[in-house]
Design a protein around this motif. Structure first.
Motif, PDB file in Angstrom:
ATOM      1  N   THR A  25       0.826  -1.204   0.000  1.00  0.00           N
ATOM      2  CA  THR A  25       0.000   0.000   0.000  1.00  0.00           C
ATOM      3  C   THR A  25       0.862   1.257   0.000  1.00  0.00           C
ATOM      4  OG1 THR A  25      -1.635  -1.225   1.265  1.00  0.00           O
ATOM      5  CG2 THR A  25      -1.945   1.132   1.127  1.00  0.00           C
ATOM      6  N   THR A  26       1.981   1.231   0.716  1.00  0.00           N
ATOM      7  CA  THR A  26       2.889   2.376   0.734  1.00  0.00           C
ATOM      8  C   THR A  26       3.478   2.610  -0.650  1.00  0.00           C
ATOM      9  OG1 THR A  26       3.401   1.994   3.052  1.00  0.00           O
ATOM     10  CG2 THR A  26       4.944   3.349   1.819  1.00  0.00           C
ATOM     11  N   GLY A  27       3.784   1.544  -1.355  1.00  0.00           N
ATOM     12  CA  GLY A  27       4.285   1.679  -2.725  1.00  0.00           C
ATOM     13  C   GLY A  27       3.266   2.348  -3.634  1.00  0.00           C
ATOM     14  N   VAL A  28       2.017   1.952  -3.507  1.00  0.00           N
ATOM     15  CA  VAL A  28       0.947   2.570  -4.293  1.00  0.00           C
ATOM     16  C   VAL A  28       0.799   4.041  -3.916  1.00  0.00           C
ATOM     17  CG1 VAL A  28      -1.544   2.565  -4.698  1.00  0.00           C
ATOM     18  CG2 VAL A  28      -0.286   0.413  -4.662  1.00  0.00           C
ATOM     19  N   SER A  29       0.867   4.326  -2.630  1.00  0.00           N
ATOM     20  CA  SER A  29       0.745   5.702  -2.157  1.00  0.00           C
ATOM     21  C   SER A  29       1.874   6.571  -2.709  1.00  0.00           C
ATOM     22  CB  SER A  29       0.777   5.732  -0.632  1.00  0.00           C
ATOM     23  OG  SER A  29       0.824   7.051  -0.159  1.00  0.00           O
ATOM     24  N   LEU A  30       3.086   6.049  -2.712  1.00  0.00           N
ATOM     25  CA  LEU A  30       4.212   6.819  -3.249  1.00  0.00           C
ATOM     26  C   LEU A  30       4.071   7.039  -4.752  1.00  0.00           C
ATOM     27  CD1 LEU A  30       7.202   5.331  -1.248  1.00  0.00           C
ATOM     28  CD2 LEU A  30       6.100   7.554  -0.959  1.00  0.00           C
ATOM     29  N   ALA A  31       3.515   6.061  -5.463  1.00  0.00           N
ATOM     30  CA  ALA A  31       3.278   6.234  -6.896  1.00  0.00           C
ATOM     31  C   ALA A  31       2.240   7.331  -7.145  1.00  0.00           C
ATOM     32  CB  ALA A  31       2.821   4.919  -7.516  1.00  0.00           C
ATOM     33  N   ILE A  32       1.184   7.357  -6.324  1.00  0.00           N
ATOM     34  CA  ILE A  32       0.160   8.395  -6.451  1.00  0.00           C
ATOM     35  C   ILE A  32       0.761   9.770  -6.156  1.00  0.00           C
ATOM     36  CG2 ILE A  32      -1.983   9.294  -5.455  1.00  0.00           C
ATOM     37  CD1 ILE A  32      -2.848   6.396  -5.020  1.00  0.00           C
ATOM     38  N   LEU A  33       1.575   9.841  -5.105  1.00  0.00           N
ATOM     39  CA  LEU A  33       2.227  11.103  -4.761  1.00  0.00           C
ATOM     40  C   LEU A  33       3.159  11.572  -5.875  1.00  0.00           C
ATOM     41  CD1 LEU A  33       3.043  10.602  -0.988  1.00  0.00           C
ATOM     42  CD2 LEU A  33       1.584  12.363  -1.958  1.00  0.00           C
ATOM     43  N   ALA A  34       3.909  10.648  -6.463  1.00  0.00           N
ATOM     44  CA  ALA A  34       4.822  11.012  -7.548  1.00  0.00           C
ATOM     45  C   ALA A  34       4.054  11.525  -8.760  1.00  0.00           C
ATOM     46  CB  ALA A  34       5.681   9.817  -7.934  1.00  0.00           C
ATOM     47  N   ALA A  35       2.964  10.858  -9.100  1.00  0.00           N
ATOM     48  CA  ALA A  35       2.143  11.307 -10.230  1.00  0.00           C
ATOM     49  C   ALA A  35       1.548  12.686  -9.943  1.00  0.00           C
ATOM     50  CB  ALA A  35       1.035  10.299 -10.509  1.00  0.00           C
ATOM     51  N   GLY A  36       1.073  12.880  -8.734  1.00  0.00           N
ATOM     52  CA  GLY A  36       0.506  14.180  -8.364  1.00  0.00           C
ATOM     53  C   GLY A  36       1.541  15.286  -8.424  1.00  0.00           C
ATOM     54  N   LEU A  37       2.742  15.008  -7.914  1.00  0.00           N
ATOM     55  CA  LEU A  37       3.811  16.011  -7.963  1.00  0.00           C
ATOM     56  C   LEU A  37       4.210  16.335  -9.397  1.00  0.00           C
ATOM     57  CD1 LEU A  37       6.261  15.123  -5.069  1.00  0.00           C
ATOM     58  CD2 LEU A  37       5.105  17.278  -5.453  1.00  0.00           C
ATOM     59  N   LEU A  38       4.273  15.313 -10.240  1.00  0.00           N
ATOM     60  CA  LEU A  38       4.638  15.526 -11.638  1.00  0.00           C
ATOM     61  C   LEU A  38       3.594  16.387 -12.344  1.00  0.00           C
ATOM     62  CD1 LEU A  38       6.620  14.799 -13.920  1.00  0.00           C
ATOM     63  CD2 LEU A  38       5.115  12.869 -14.438  1.00  0.00           C
ATOM     64  N   LEU A  39       2.329  16.041 -12.148  1.00  0.00           N
ATOM     65  CA  LEU A  39       1.261  16.815 -12.788  1.00  0.00           C
ATOM     66  C   LEU A  39       1.205  18.244 -12.250  1.00  0.00           C
ATOM     67  CD1 LEU A  39      -1.572  14.152 -12.948  1.00  0.00           C
ATOM     68  CD2 LEU A  39      -0.226  15.029 -14.851  1.00  0.00           C
ATOM     69  N   LYS A  40       1.445  18.397 -10.972  1.00  0.00           N
ATOM     70  CA  LYS A  40       1.416  19.731 -10.357  1.00  0.00           C
ATOM     71  C   LYS A  40       2.604  20.572 -10.837  1.00  0.00           C
ATOM     72  CE  LYS A  40      -0.435  22.369  -7.138  1.00  0.00           C
ATOM     73  NZ  LYS A  40      -1.539  23.180  -7.552  1.00  0.00           N
ATOM     74  N   THR A  41       3.783  19.955 -10.910  1.00  0.00           N
ATOM     75  CA  THR A  41       4.982  20.679 -11.333  1.00  0.00           C
ATOM     76  C   THR A  41       4.888  21.101 -12.797  1.00  0.00           C
ATOM     77  OG1 THR A  41       6.293  19.409  -9.768  1.00  0.00           O
ATOM     78  CG2 THR A  41       7.491  20.542 -11.501  1.00  0.00           C
ATOM     79  N   LEU A  42       4.376  20.232 -13.634  1.00  0.00           N
ATOM     80  CA  LEU A  42       4.271  20.540 -15.054  1.00  0.00           C
ATOM     81  C   LEU A  42       3.032  21.374 -15.383  1.00  0.00           C
ATOM     82  CD1 LEU A  42       5.376  17.126 -16.583  1.00  0.00           C
ATOM     83  CD2 LEU A  42       6.749  19.200 -16.265  1.00  0.00           C
TER      84      LEU A  42
END
Length: 81
Positions: A25-42
């Protein structure tokens, strides 16, 4: 003594099962966070909605729930000792 040992082993197995599930579950959470950060940054918007912002909050929420689950599992294990 034998019954106590068996009960303690069952508690330990349950704790290890929760830990294994929390790792996934932590792995999934980190993937969601990474996607969110990428979309927010771009600054990517989908249909005029800043989806990165919502993904960040979803990731933080999942991470928080996973952390609390681990703490409760560890607490129930410690209570028996």
């Amino acid at each position: 003594m034998k019954a106590e040992k068996r009960e303690q082993m069952e508690k330990m197995r349950a704790y290890k099962k929760v830990r294994a599930q929390n790792k996934k579950t932590t792995g999934v959470s980190l993937a969601i966070l990474a996607a969110g950060l990428l979309l927010k940054t771009l600054n990517i918007n989908i249909l005029g909605i800043d989806i990165g912002y919502y993904l960040l909050w979803a990731g933080v929420f999942v991470f928080f729930v996973t952390s609390m689950s681990g703490l409760f599992a560890a607490g129930s294990l410690r209570k028996q000792r």
